[in-house]
Design a protein around this motif. Sequence first.
Motif, PDB file in Angstrom:
ATOM      1  N   PRO A 223     -32.387  -2.395 -18.428  1.00 32.04           N
ATOM      2  CA  PRO A 223     -31.489  -1.315 -18.003  1.00 32.04           C
ATOM      3  C   PRO A 223     -31.231  -1.307 -16.500  1.00 32.04           C
ATOM      4  O   PRO A 223     -30.106  -1.063 -16.065  1.00 32.04           O
ATOM      5  N   LEU A 224     -32.274  -1.573 -15.683  1.00 35.03           N
ATOM      6  CA  LEU A 224     -32.065  -1.642 -14.241  1.00 35.03           C
ATOM      7  C   LEU A 224     -31.103  -2.776 -13.886  1.00 35.03           C
ATOM      8  O   LEU A 224     -30.256  -2.631 -13.001  1.00 35.03           O
ATOM      9  N   ARG A 225     -31.229  -3.875 -14.582  1.00 33.04           N
ATOM     10  CA  ARG A 225     -30.300  -4.984 -14.347  1.00 33.04           C
ATOM     11  C   ARG A 225     -28.875  -4.593 -14.728  1.00 33.04           C
ATOM     12  O   ARG A 225     -27.908  -4.982 -14.062  1.00 33.04           O
ATOM     13  N   ASN A 226     -28.727  -3.828 -15.802  1.00 30.98           N
ATOM     14  CA  ASN A 226     -27.386  -3.406 -16.219  1.00 30.98           C
ATOM     15  C   ASN A 226     -26.739  -2.495 -15.185  1.00 30.98           C
ATOM     16  O   ASN A 226     -25.531  -2.550 -14.973  1.00 30.98           O
ATOM     17  N   TRP A 227     -27.531  -1.625 -14.549  1.00 28.03           N
ATOM     18  CA  TRP A 227     -26.974  -0.812 -13.461  1.00 28.03           C
ATOM     19  C   TRP A 227     -26.493  -1.717 -12.332  1.00 28.03           C
ATOM     20  O   TRP A 227     -25.445  -1.482 -11.738  1.00 28.03           O
ATOM     21  N   HIS A 228     -27.280  -2.739 -12.035  1.00 29.04           N
ATOM     22  CA  HIS A 228     -26.911  -3.701 -10.992  1.00 29.04           C
ATOM     23  C   HIS A 228     -25.613  -4.422 -11.359  1.00 29.04           C
ATOM     24  O   HIS A 228     -24.743  -4.640 -10.498  1.00 29.04           O
ATOM     25  N   VAL A 229     -25.479  -4.789 -12.632  1.00 33.53           N
ATOM     26  CA  VAL A 229     -24.268  -5.475 -13.085  1.00 33.53           C
ATOM     27  C   VAL A 229     -23.051  -4.558 -12.928  1.00 33.53           C
ATOM     28  O   VAL A 229     -21.973  -4.987 -12.481  1.00 33.53           O
ATOM     29  N   ASN A 230     -23.181  -3.286 -13.287  1.00 31.94           N
ATOM     30  CA  ASN A 230     -22.079  -2.344 -13.111  1.00 31.94           C
ATOM     31  C   ASN A 230     -21.661  -2.244 -11.659  1.00 31.94           C
ATOM     32  O   ASN A 230     -20.464  -2.187 -11.339  1.00 31.94           O
ATOM     33  N   ALA A 231     -22.634  -2.196 -10.758  1.00 31.35           N
ATOM     34  CA  ALA A 231     -22.314  -2.119  -9.328  1.00 31.35           C
ATOM     35  C   ALA A 231     -21.586  -3.372  -8.865  1.00 31.35           C
ATOM     36  O   ALA A 231     -20.585  -3.291  -8.123  1.00 31.35           O
ATOM     37  N   MET A 232     -22.050  -4.541  -9.292  1.00 28.53           N
ATOM     38  CA  MET A 232     -21.403  -5.786  -8.877  1.00 28.53           C
ATOM     39  C   MET A 232     -20.006  -5.918  -9.468  1.00 28.53           C
ATOM     40  O   MET A 232     -19.094  -6.453  -8.826  1.00 28.53           O
ATOM     41  N   ARG A 233     -19.813  -5.434 -10.674  1.00 25.99           N
ATOM     42  CA  ARG A 233     -18.476  -5.484 -11.269  1.00 25.99           C
ATOM     43  C   ARG A 233     -17.491  -4.608 -10.509  1.00 25.99           C
ATOM     44  O   ARG A 233     -16.317  -4.957 -10.353  1.00 25.99           O
ATOM     45  N   SER A 234     -17.955  -3.468 -10.040  1.00 30.85           N
ATOM     46  CA  SER A 234     -17.079  -2.605  -9.247  1.00 30.85           C
ATOM     47  C   SER A 234     -16.661  -3.291  -7.950  1.00 30.85           C
ATOM     48  O   SER A 234     -15.495  -3.228  -7.544  1.00 30.85           O
ATOM     49  N   LEU A 235     -17.609  -3.959  -7.293  1.00 31.55           N
ATOM     50  CA  LEU A 235     -17.281  -4.669  -6.059  1.00 31.55           C
ATOM     51  C   LEU A 235     -16.411  -5.885  -6.335  1.00 31.55           C
ATOM     52  O   LEU A 235     -15.529  -6.226  -5.538  1.00 31.55           O
ATOM     53  N   ASP A 236     -16.666  -6.554  -7.466  1.00 35.08           N
ATOM     54  CA  ASP A 236     -15.842  -7.714  -7.818  1.00 35.08           C
ATOM     55  C   ASP A 236     -14.407  -7.302  -8.096  1.00 35.08           C
ATOM     56  O   ASP A 236     -13.474  -8.051  -7.796  1.00 35.08           O
ATOM     57  N   GLY A 237     -14.209  -6.111  -8.655  1.00 28.38           N
ATOM     58  CA  GLY A 237     -12.859  -5.624  -8.898  1.00 28.38           C
ATOM     59  C   GLY A 237     -12.085  -5.346  -7.617  1.00 28.38           C
ATOM     60  O   GLY A 237     -10.849  -5.283  -7.641  1.00 28.38           O
ATOM     61  N   LEU A 238     -12.775  -5.202  -6.497  1.00 23.10           N
ATOM     62  CA  LEU A 238     -12.126  -4.994  -5.201  1.00 23.10           C
ATOM     63  C   LEU A 238     -11.880  -6.301  -4.474  1.00 23.10           C
ATOM     64  O   LEU A 238     -11.437  -6.295  -3.313  1.00 23.10           O
ATOM     65  N   GLY A 239     -12.169  -7.432  -5.138  1.00 26.16           N
ATOM     66  CA  GLY A 239     -11.943  -8.731  -4.523  1.00 26.16           C
ATOM     67  C   GLY A 239     -12.942  -9.091  -3.453  1.00 26.16           C
ATOM     68  O   GLY A 239     -12.617  -9.860  -2.532  1.00 26.16           O
TER      69      GLY A 239
END
Length: 334
Positions: free
Chosen positions: A87-103
């Motif tokens: 679950p902690l890794r999944n929170w990390h993945v969500n954060a990285m996906r948000s930053l990846d969406g900003l290019g």
Amino acid sequence: MSYRVVKWVKGRAYLYDQTSYRVGRKVRTTSRYVGPATAATHAPSSKVMASPGERASPVQRKVTLPEGASEPMIEADLGALRIGREPLRNWHVNAMRSLDGLGMDLSKVPPVTVKHGLSVRVRKGRFGGGYVVTLPRGQRGNRNAVRDAYGKALAATMLDGLQEQRPDLHQALALHFDQSYRATTRAVMDYIANSRDRNKWALVLTAWAWGKVSPVYADRSGMRSRFIAPRMLGLQQWGERKDWRADAEATLGAVLRKGYGPERTRHSEEWKKARFAERNAEEAFRKARIGKRGAARKTWRRAQARVSALREQAFALETLNGVFGLDAQEPYLV
């Protein structure tokens, strides 16, 4: 009612059959162990529970990191606190996906490190590294405090990355969030000033000078042993709110842990309650006799301050969603 759940014990998933039944006004639940959970048993319709007594969470499944992102560095033993690594890794993945969406270049975003220390806290890593979350060994740590600290560390990482790679968006976020932060602080101080707490002026001065909001005690019983929940004023928790950045980290960390939808729903429900209380307080003030109008006026002003604080925090939540696209994320409870 019978259903199957997945419980996480020391980072591993196990299947249980649970049966809930009502005894008078209480609901009792019995559990029966089935066996270890496998990928085949993680059906989308299954309920997943982190531990006994917690709210059911979505299915914990392996999610893929965006290209260039680093895996979180979890060096501490989380089994004693019943916190799973996935679950902690999944929170990390969500954060990285948000930053990846900003290019953004995710290779320049350092991961959060979890290691053992003397207490539960968040600190900046040395030599320009990422944030470090420390927790005591064994069962001495507070489980909720560890989750809050990890969420804040992820939020601080996102804001740092935004400031470094997208300064235009960071400046716009700071401008809008600072206005919401100041308006919320004024509303909270107004609420405290109209309370019956004997130390209310000291609390107001502390909130104005240092941004620290102490627990506000309830007026219903007149006893200092009871205080309202911070969510009634739109806050994530009591404590220091030094600037807009601290407020943004607390709000963004809560969204990463619980999901944007649940947080928005919680704010909406609290706002509806506050509006209902405000209308009742206004009506009571209109009907109050001359000798009772002073207390009724203070109650009405508290209700107005509460509505204002919740409205500003809802605006702050929408601002974060507009920047990071939080509504596209999935909540992963631990």
